[in-house]
Design an enzyme around this catalytic site. Structure first.
Site, PDB file in Angstrom:
ATOM      1  N   ALA A 233       0.806  -1.229   0.000  1.00 53.86           N
ATOM      2  CA  ALA A 233       0.000   0.000   0.000  1.00 53.86           C
ATOM      3  C   ALA A 233       0.836   1.276   0.000  1.00 53.86           C
ATOM      4  O   ALA A 233       0.333   2.350  -0.333  1.00 53.86           O
ATOM      5  CB  ALA A 233      -0.927   0.002   1.210  1.00 53.86           C
TER       6      ALA A 233
ATOM      7  N   GLY B  83       3.358   1.894  -1.930  1.00 54.19           N
ATOM      8  CA  GLY B  83       4.047   2.083  -3.202  1.00 54.19           C
ATOM      9  C   GLY B  83       3.340   3.024  -4.163  1.00 54.19           C
ATOM     10  O   GLY B  83       2.316   3.626  -3.841  1.00 54.19           O
TER      11      GLY B  83
ATOM     12  N   ARG C 212       9.144  -7.403 -18.221  1.00 57.79           N
ATOM     13  CA  ARG C 212       8.407  -7.747 -16.992  1.00 57.79           C
ATOM     14  C   ARG C 212       8.899  -9.098 -16.466  1.00 57.79           C
ATOM     15  O   ARG C 212       8.974  -9.308 -15.262  1.00 57.79           O
ATOM     16  CB  ARG C 212       6.908  -7.784 -17.271  1.00 57.79           C
ATOM     17  CG  ARG C 212       6.307  -6.416 -17.585  1.00 57.79           C
ATOM     18  CD  ARG C 212       4.820  -6.579 -17.822  1.00 57.79           C
ATOM     19  NE  ARG C 212       4.156  -5.348 -18.219  1.00 57.79           N
ATOM     20  CZ  ARG C 212       4.095  -4.907 -19.472  1.00 57.79           C
ATOM     21  NH1 ARG C 212       4.706  -5.559 -20.449  1.00 57.79           N
ATOM     22  NH2 ARG C 212       3.438  -3.795 -19.755  1.00 57.79           N
TER      23      ARG C 212
ATOM     24  N   ASN D 241      10.279 -10.713  -7.537  1.00 59.77           N
ATOM     25  CA  ASN D 241       8.881 -10.621  -7.106  1.00 59.77           C
ATOM     26  C   ASN D 241       8.283 -11.958  -6.681  1.00 59.77           C
ATOM     27  O   ASN D 241       7.355 -12.002  -5.874  1.00 59.77           O
ATOM     28  CB  ASN D 241       8.044  -9.944  -8.192  1.00 59.77           C
ATOM     29  CG  ASN D 241       8.312  -8.448  -8.222  1.00 59.77           C
ATOM     30  OD1 ASN D 241       8.947  -7.921  -7.295  1.00 59.77           O
ATOM     31  ND2 ASN D 241       7.845  -7.758  -9.248  1.00 59.77           N
TER      32      ASN D 241
ATOM     33  N   ILE E 256      -1.659  -7.662  -8.905  1.00 59.98           N
ATOM     34  CA  ILE E 256      -1.251  -6.563  -9.786  1.00 59.98           C
ATOM     35  C   ILE E 256       0.238  -6.694 -10.111  1.00 59.98           C
ATOM     36  O   ILE E 256       0.684  -6.390 -11.215  1.00 59.98           O
ATOM     37  CB  ILE E 256      -1.546  -5.205  -9.108  1.00 59.98           C
ATOM     38  CG1 ILE E 256      -3.069  -4.960  -9.063  1.00 59.98           C
ATOM     39  CG2 ILE E 256      -0.839  -4.060  -9.832  1.00 59.98           C
ATOM     40  CD1 ILE E 256      -3.488  -3.678  -8.363  1.00 59.98           C
TER      41      ILE E 256
ATOM     42  N   ASN F 293       3.981  -7.630 -11.140  1.00 58.08           N
ATOM     43  CA  ASN F 293       4.493  -8.270 -12.348  1.00 58.08           C
ATOM     44  C   ASN F 293       5.576  -9.282 -12.040  1.00 58.08           C
ATOM     45  O   ASN F 293       6.271  -9.154 -11.032  1.00 58.08           O
ATOM     46  CB  ASN F 293       5.074  -7.196 -13.280  1.00 58.08           C
ATOM     47  CG  ASN F 293       4.024  -6.620 -14.208  1.00 58.08           C
ATOM     48  OD1 ASN F 293       3.219  -7.366 -14.770  1.00 58.08           O
ATOM     49  ND2 ASN F 293       4.040  -5.303 -14.373  1.00 58.08           N
TER      50      ASN F 293
ATOM     51  N   ASP G  47      -4.585  -2.791 -19.622  1.00 64.12           N
ATOM     52  CA  ASP G  47      -4.520  -2.985 -21.080  1.00 64.12           C
ATOM     53  C   ASP G  47      -5.848  -2.594 -21.727  1.00 64.12           C
ATOM     54  O   ASP G  47      -5.882  -2.061 -22.839  1.00 64.12           O
ATOM     55  CB  ASP G  47      -4.186  -4.453 -21.398  1.00 64.12           C
ATOM     56  CG  ASP G  47      -2.888  -4.872 -20.737  1.00 64.12           C
ATOM     57  OD1 ASP G  47      -1.908  -4.110 -20.822  1.00 64.12           O
ATOM     58  OD2 ASP G  47      -2.848  -5.948 -20.113  1.00 64.12           O
TER      59      ASP G  47
ATOM     60  N   HIS H 126      -0.479 -10.276 -19.649  1.00 66.94           N
ATOM     61  CA  HIS H 126      -0.089  -8.883 -19.425  1.00 66.94           C
ATOM     62  C   HIS H 126       1.409  -8.698 -19.658  1.00 66.94           C
ATOM     63  O   HIS H 126       2.164  -8.382 -18.749  1.00 66.94           O
ATOM     64  CB  HIS H 126      -0.494  -8.415 -18.026  1.00 66.94           C
ATOM     65  CG  HIS H 126      -0.079  -7.001 -17.756  1.00 66.94           C
ATOM     66  ND1 HIS H 126      -0.634  -5.923 -18.410  1.00 66.94           N
ATOM     67  CD2 HIS H 126       0.865  -6.485 -16.941  1.00 66.94           C
ATOM     68  CE1 HIS H 126      -0.049  -4.818 -18.008  1.00 66.94           C
ATOM     69  NE2 HIS H 126       0.878  -5.119 -17.106  1.00 66.94           N
TER      70      HIS H 126
ATOM     71  N   MET I 144      -2.744   2.694 -13.347  1.00 63.85           N
ATOM     72  CA  MET I 144      -2.915   1.335 -12.792  1.00 63.85           C
ATOM     73  C   MET I 144      -3.856   1.360 -11.592  1.00 63.85           C
ATOM     74  O   MET I 144      -4.681   0.459 -11.419  1.00 63.85           O
ATOM     75  CB  MET I 144      -1.548   0.771 -12.395  1.00 63.85           C
ATOM     76  CG  MET I 144      -1.625  -0.633 -11.846  1.00 63.85           C
ATOM     77  SD  MET I 144      -2.376  -1.802 -13.000  1.00 63.85           S
ATOM     78  CE  MET I 144      -3.723  -2.445 -12.047  1.00 63.85           C
TER      79      MET I 144
HETATM   80  P1  NAD Z   1       6.661   0.553  -5.995  1.00 61.81           P
HETATM   81  O1  NAD Z   1       8.085   0.155  -5.878  1.00 61.81           O
HETATM   82  O2  NAD Z   1       6.337   1.994  -6.062  1.00 61.81           O
HETATM   83  O3  NAD Z   1       5.842  -0.060  -4.790  1.00 61.81           O
HETATM   84  C1  NAD Z   1       5.994  -1.382  -4.370  1.00 61.81           C
HETATM   85  C2  NAD Z   1       5.755  -1.419  -2.872  1.00 61.81           C
HETATM   86  O4  NAD Z   1       5.855  -2.793  -2.461  1.00 61.81           O
HETATM   87  C3  NAD Z   1       6.796  -0.624  -2.051  1.00 61.81           C
HETATM   88  O5  NAD Z   1       6.138   0.341  -1.258  1.00 61.81           O
HETATM   89  C4  NAD Z   1       7.486  -1.683  -1.206  1.00 61.81           C
HETATM   90  O6  NAD Z   1       7.840  -1.242   0.078  1.00 61.81           O
HETATM   91  C5  NAD Z   1       6.404  -2.751  -1.145  1.00 61.81           C
HETATM   92  N1  NAD Z   1       6.928  -4.065  -0.780  1.00 61.81           N
HETATM   93  C6  NAD Z   1       8.044  -4.673  -1.212  1.00 61.81           C
HETATM   94  N2  NAD Z   1       8.166  -5.878  -0.615  1.00 61.81           N
HETATM   95  C7  NAD Z   1       7.093  -6.013   0.195  1.00 61.81           C
HETATM   96  C8  NAD Z   1       6.662  -7.036   1.074  1.00 61.81           C
HETATM   97  N3  NAD Z   1       7.340  -8.159   1.248  1.00 61.81           N
HETATM   98  N4  NAD Z   1       5.516  -6.832   1.751  1.00 61.81           N
HETATM   99  C9  NAD Z   1       4.805  -5.689   1.590  1.00 61.81           C
HETATM  100  N5  NAD Z   1       5.170  -4.694   0.788  1.00 61.81           N
HETATM  101  C10 NAD Z   1       6.304  -4.851   0.101  1.00 61.81           C
HETATM  102  O7  NAD Z   1       6.080  -0.218  -7.266  1.00 61.81           O
HETATM  103  P2  NAD Z   1       4.713   0.083  -8.049  1.00 61.81           P
HETATM  104  O8  NAD Z   1       4.964   1.059  -9.120  1.00 61.81           O
HETATM  105  O9  NAD Z   1       3.640   0.337  -7.066  1.00 61.81           O
HETATM  106  O10 NAD Z   1       4.482  -1.343  -8.766  1.00 61.81           O
HETATM  107  C11 NAD Z   1       4.207  -2.494  -8.016  1.00 61.81           C
HETATM  108  C12 NAD Z   1       4.126  -3.714  -8.932  1.00 61.81           C
HETATM  109  O11 NAD Z   1       3.010  -3.597  -9.828  1.00 61.81           O
HETATM  110  C13 NAD Z   1       5.342  -3.915  -9.841  1.00 61.81           C
HETATM  111  O12 NAD Z   1       5.676  -5.275  -9.886  1.00 61.81           O
HETATM  112  C14 NAD Z   1       4.859  -3.424 -11.196  1.00 61.81           C
HETATM  113  O13 NAD Z   1       5.571  -3.997 -12.262  1.00 61.81           O
HETATM  114  C15 NAD Z   1       3.426  -3.892 -11.161  1.00 61.81           C
HETATM  115  N6  NAD Z   1       2.509  -3.236 -12.114  1.00 61.81           N
HETATM  116  C16 NAD Z   1       1.529  -4.004 -12.657  1.00 61.81           C
HETATM  117  C17 NAD Z   1       0.619  -3.455 -13.534  1.00 61.81           C
HETATM  118  C18 NAD Z   1      -0.478  -4.288 -14.132  1.00 61.81           C
HETATM  119  O14 NAD Z   1      -1.087  -3.849 -15.117  1.00 61.81           O
HETATM  120  N7  NAD Z   1      -0.811  -5.444 -13.583  1.00 61.81           N
HETATM  121  C19 NAD Z   1       0.719  -2.087 -13.854  1.00 61.81           C
HETATM  122  C20 NAD Z   1       1.721  -1.328 -13.288  1.00 61.81           C
HETATM  123  C21 NAD Z   1       2.628  -1.917 -12.411  1.00 61.81           C
HETATM  124  C1  LMR Z   2       2.210  -1.564 -17.317  1.00 55.30           C
HETATM  125  O1  LMR Z   2       1.648  -2.194 -18.208  1.00 55.30           O
HETATM  126  O2  LMR Z   2       2.244  -0.324 -17.294  1.00 55.30           O
HETATM  127  C2  LMR Z   2       2.823  -2.313 -16.159  1.00 55.30           C
HETATM  128  O3  LMR Z   2       2.848  -3.687 -16.396  1.00 55.30           O
HETATM  129  C3  LMR Z   2       4.134  -1.775 -15.732  1.00 55.30           C
HETATM  130  C4  LMR Z   2       5.240  -1.997 -16.726  1.00 55.30           C
HETATM  131  O4  LMR Z   2       6.322  -2.423 -16.289  1.00 55.30           O
HETATM  132  O5  LMR Z   2       5.079  -1.718 -17.918  1.00 55.30           O
END
Ligand code: NAD
Ligand code: LMR
Length: 332
Positions: A8, A10, A87, A94, A117, A119, A150, A184, A235
């Site tokens: 939460a 992040g 990714r 991850n 969510i 990746n 997407d 994705h 996102m």
């Molecule tokens: P971020 O680095 O800003 O935030 C991630 C958070 O996870 C951080 O606050 C960190 O402290 C926390 N964290 C790390 N390890 C942890 C643990 N063991 N327990 C609890 N919290 C923990 O990253 P973000 O930009 O928020 O992205 C998060 C993820 O979402 C990434 O893997 C990114 O690639 C993915 N993402 C997916 C999509 C999608 O379409 N599904 C879109 C965008 C990003």
């Molecule tokens: C996205 O589609 O924006 C996410 O999966 C984050 C990324 O790494 O592109």
């Protein structure tokens, strides 16, 4: 409804938690992050809305965080800081994070609906499902990989093409006209323009560019952020859109949840997708939040180009699924 957000603090977690705090259907919000869980919760608790917010940072607080959750959202993990990174390259880091969190979900919140969510979604969702299976719990129908971003990109990019040609009459129809299936990441993402009249407004080159832009949408944001992360705000919007669809189903206020896609384990072999166990498809979700079917009829409407895109997606997704499954079978 109690919703827990893991990660939460992040880039995604913060705006997603804000949207959930503002959502009238959410009664309780549990915010966990090893860095920033308390801070985000304190910040949001100053907003005068009914939803109760509690923050957590320590492992020993996870029971309280997760117990009685209806929905658990996992957005913890590292993201891409450059479009040169794929990714899939996030997998090694991850999968460790997700494994830790899923063990806690199994322990304290076995019945919750889990949204992934983080990746790479294509491999992490099979990890979550296999981890539950290893403990004798078949929960594939309550684990969703979030691919809504997407879909929202496809809607925006298609609208831009049509408006650029001075075509505005389909504005309201665009959302109903698009589905995104597959996975994705890159070529696993397949946007389908269901409305053939709208599709016919695009030349072959425009259609090809549209598909590529959707497949590389994440890169656009990563490059614009120039080393400071990937998509977070769009996102959060996308994740919240999927949660709204689920909440509506859980409270019985929407039809069948049709239209929204997510990446799920396919309970039965789907004609046209016989060789893949997971795929993002438009879903049918019941009032318990379980995925009870996918819109396989969509696959019968595909033209030759779309079928080729789906074949490529299937082969990519299969590799990603195998990586996730092998990881779990090799762990104890
Ligand atoms: P971020 O680095 O800003 O935030 C991630 C958070 O996870 C951080 O606050 C960190 O402290 C926390 N964290 C790390 N390890 C942890 C643990 N063991 N327990 C609890 N919290 C923990 O990253 P973000 O930009 O928020 O992205 C998060 C993820 O979402 C990434 O893997 C990114 O690639 C993915 N993402 C997916 C999509 C999608 O379409 N599904 C879109 C965008 C990003
Ligand atoms: C996205 O589609 O924006 C996410 O999966 C984050 C990324 O790494 O592109």
């Amino acid at each position: 409804m109690k919703v827990s957000v893991l990660g939460a603090g992040g880039g995604i977690g913060q705006p997603l938690s804000l949207l959930l705090k503002l959502n009238e259907s959410v009664d309780e919000l549990s915010l966990y992050d090893i860095y920033g869980g308390y801070g985000v919760a304190s910040d949001l608790s100053h907003i005068d809305r009914r939803c109760k917010v509690q923050g957590y940072e320590k492992e020993e607080e996870m029971e309280e965080c997760l117990e009685n959750s209806d929905i658990v959202i996992i957005c913890a993990g590292i993201g891409r800081s450059s479009s040169d990174i794929s990714r899939d390259e996030l997998f090694n880091k991850n999968c460790l994070i997700i494994r830790k969190l899923v063990n806690k979900i199994i322990e304290f919140s076995e019945n919750s609906i889990v949204l992934v969510i983080s990746n790479p979604v294509n491999s992490l969702v099979p990890i979550v499902c296999e981890m539950f299976k290893k403990r004798g719990i078949d929960k594939r129908n309550k684990i969703y990989g979030i691919t809504t971003l997407d879909l929202i990109r496809s809607e925006v990019f298609l609208r831009e093409i049509l408006n650029g040609k001075g075509i505005y009459e389909y504005d309201n129809a665009i959302q109903e006209s698009i589905r995104v299936i597959g996975g994705h990441s890159k070529e696993s993402i397949v946007p389908i323009i269901l409305n053939r009249e709208i599709k016919s407004k695009l030349s072959a080159i425009e259609y090809e560019r549209f598909v590529k832009r959707v497949q590389n949408g994440g890169d656009e944001v990563v490059e614009a952020k120039n080393g400071r992360g990937s998509a977070t705000l769009s996102m959060a919007f996308a994740g919240h859109r999927f949660v709204c669809c689920l909440l509506a189903r859980l409270s019985g206020t929407s039809g069948d949840g049709a239209g929204e896609s997510a990446y799920v384990g396919l309970a039965q072999p789907v004609p046209g997708l016989l060789h893949v166990e997971y795929f993002s498809m438009p879903l049918e979700i019941n009032a318990r939040g379980e995925c009870v079917g996918v819109d396989s009829g969509l696959l019968r409407t595909l033209d030759a180009t779309e079928r080729r895109l789906v074949e490529t997606a299937v082969s990519r997704v299969r590799q990603n699924v195998a990586q996730g499954q092998n990881y779990v079978s090799g762990t104890h």
